[in-house]
Design a protein around this motif. Sequence first.
Motif, mmCIF file in Angstrom:
data_model
loop_
_atom_site.group_PDB
_atom_site.id
_atom_site.type_symbol
_atom_site.label_atom_id
_atom_site.label_comp_id
_atom_site.label_asym_id
_atom_site.label_seq_id
_atom_site.Cartn_x
_atom_site.Cartn_y
_atom_site.Cartn_z
ATOM 1 N N ALA A 2 53.521 45.122 88.246
ATOM 2 C CA ALA A 2 53.174 45.248 89.661
ATOM 3 C C ALA A 2 51.947 46.139 89.787
ATOM 4 N N GLU A 25 52.550 41.158 92.152
ATOM 5 C CA GLU A 25 53.357 41.106 90.932
ATOM 6 C C GLU A 25 52.988 39.965 89.998
ATOM 7 N N ARG A 26 52.410 38.896 90.513
ATOM 8 C CA ARG A 26 52.147 37.738 89.652
ATOM 9 C C ARG A 26 51.091 36.849 90.307
ATOM 10 N N VAL A 27 50.627 35.856 89.541
ATOM 11 C CA VAL A 27 49.704 34.857 90.070
ATOM 12 C C VAL A 27 50.484 33.590 90.404
ATOM 13 N N ALA A 28 49.917 32.784 91.308
ATOM 14 C CA ALA A 28 50.595 31.548 91.716
ATOM 15 C C ALA A 28 49.576 30.623 92.378
ATOM 16 N N ALA A 33 52.544 29.998 96.531
ATOM 17 C CA ALA A 33 52.489 31.460 96.403
ATOM 18 C C ALA A 33 53.285 32.140 97.515
ATOM 19 N N GLN A 36 54.180 38.443 97.313
ATOM 20 C CA GLN A 36 53.788 39.309 96.195
ATOM 21 C C GLN A 36 52.927 38.584 95.167
ATOM 22 N N ASP A 37 52.383 37.441 95.567
ATOM 23 C CA ASP A 37 51.566 36.642 94.643
ATOM 24 C C ASP A 37 50.091 36.716 95.026
ATOM 25 N N ALA A 86 45.165 36.889 85.835
ATOM 26 C CA ALA A 86 46.354 36.238 85.282
ATOM 27 C C ALA A 86 46.649 36.745 83.880
ATOM 28 N N GLN A 87 45.609 36.903 83.076
ATOM 29 C CA GLN A 87 45.814 37.393 81.711
ATOM 30 C C GLN A 87 46.310 38.829 81.710
ATOM 31 N N LEU A 89 48.024 40.384 84.244
ATOM 32 C CA LEU A 89 49.363 40.479 84.818
ATOM 33 C C LEU A 89 50.432 39.815 83.953
ATOM 34 N N HIS A 90 50.019 38.869 83.125
ATOM 35 C CA HIS A 90 50.965 38.110 82.315
ATOM 36 C C HIS A 90 50.542 38.149 80.844
#
Length: 345
Positions: A2, A25-28, A33, A36-37, A86-87, A89-90
């Motif tokens: 986050a 918190e993440r990508v979408a 989405a 929190q995206d 994205a890279q 966060l994930h």
Amino acid sequence: MAVTLAELARRFQGRVRGNPELVIERVAPLESAGPQDIAYLSDKKYFPVLANTAAGVVILSESDASEYGGCALIVTDPHLCFARIAQWLHPYPVFTPGTHPTAVINSDSRIAKTAWVGPHSVVEDGVEIGDDVYVGPGCFIGNHVTIGARSRLVGHVSIGDRCSIGEDCLLHPGAVIGSDGFGYARNGEQWQKVPQLGRVIIGSNVEIGANTTIDRGALNDTVIGNGVKLDNQIQIAHNVHIGDNTAIAACVGIAGSTRIGKRCTLGGQAGITGHLDIADDVHITAGSLVTSSIKQAGAYSSSLKAEPAEKWRRNAARLHHLDEMARRLTKLEEKLQQQSEEHEN
């Protein structure tokens, strides 16, 4: 992970419009989405989707920012920024260094203490595996192979004897590096195999897709430059050289001893015949067949688009008469030229 929008803007050189303390918190994708995206827009054809997105933040260019009233991260290149976020966060899963009890490792191999060798993998004689390398389940690493630091073999990757993988590479399941090239000499009605004695040398920051195969050289090496990105199910034959930062889409076939320059792109199902030279910055569209060298940068195409079958059959029938039609046209042009000259006289 986050992170606040303000932190994303600081890390990725963007400008915040809206609440900088919003937590992401993440990508979408735009259409699915949630609050929190973070999503992105890079093409104006998605404006209707943008209008209805529930994304907490959308990455936008300055020119598109006026099309959206919600919270935004405004950057120069939304797609590139999205990829970097994205890279971050994930990230890849963290692994514990060591070797799985079922791995088979030759005592003469040197494996960094920070590396991992997974279940049922085989590491042959004289192998060198660098720091933080991940060797997933079911991999085969042949004699005297070297693998650079932080490279990742996801699983069921095969690397033949004496091949070299650079640093920060990513090899997806089923990739085969260093299989024999397709080399044979005719012996009457039979074929005599030509031993494939070269290697495959892969630079750093290279990605190789699932079930892609790269043949070792016949005498010299097959070479894949730094930063090359290869999609799934690509065939690269012996003695091919691919220049730095070239990207090749799925199902491309490259025949032996072809040299492809730097920063090229090859669309899906393109075919390159052997012993050709492709210049730097050449872009070959999907489905094209390249049968002669390309010496100038630019975009090249050779495929025909699909048409209704009935129309295609009519056109195909006419193709058989092109030579005859060309001859008739030439005769008509000659006759018209003669009549024009007689009229002038």
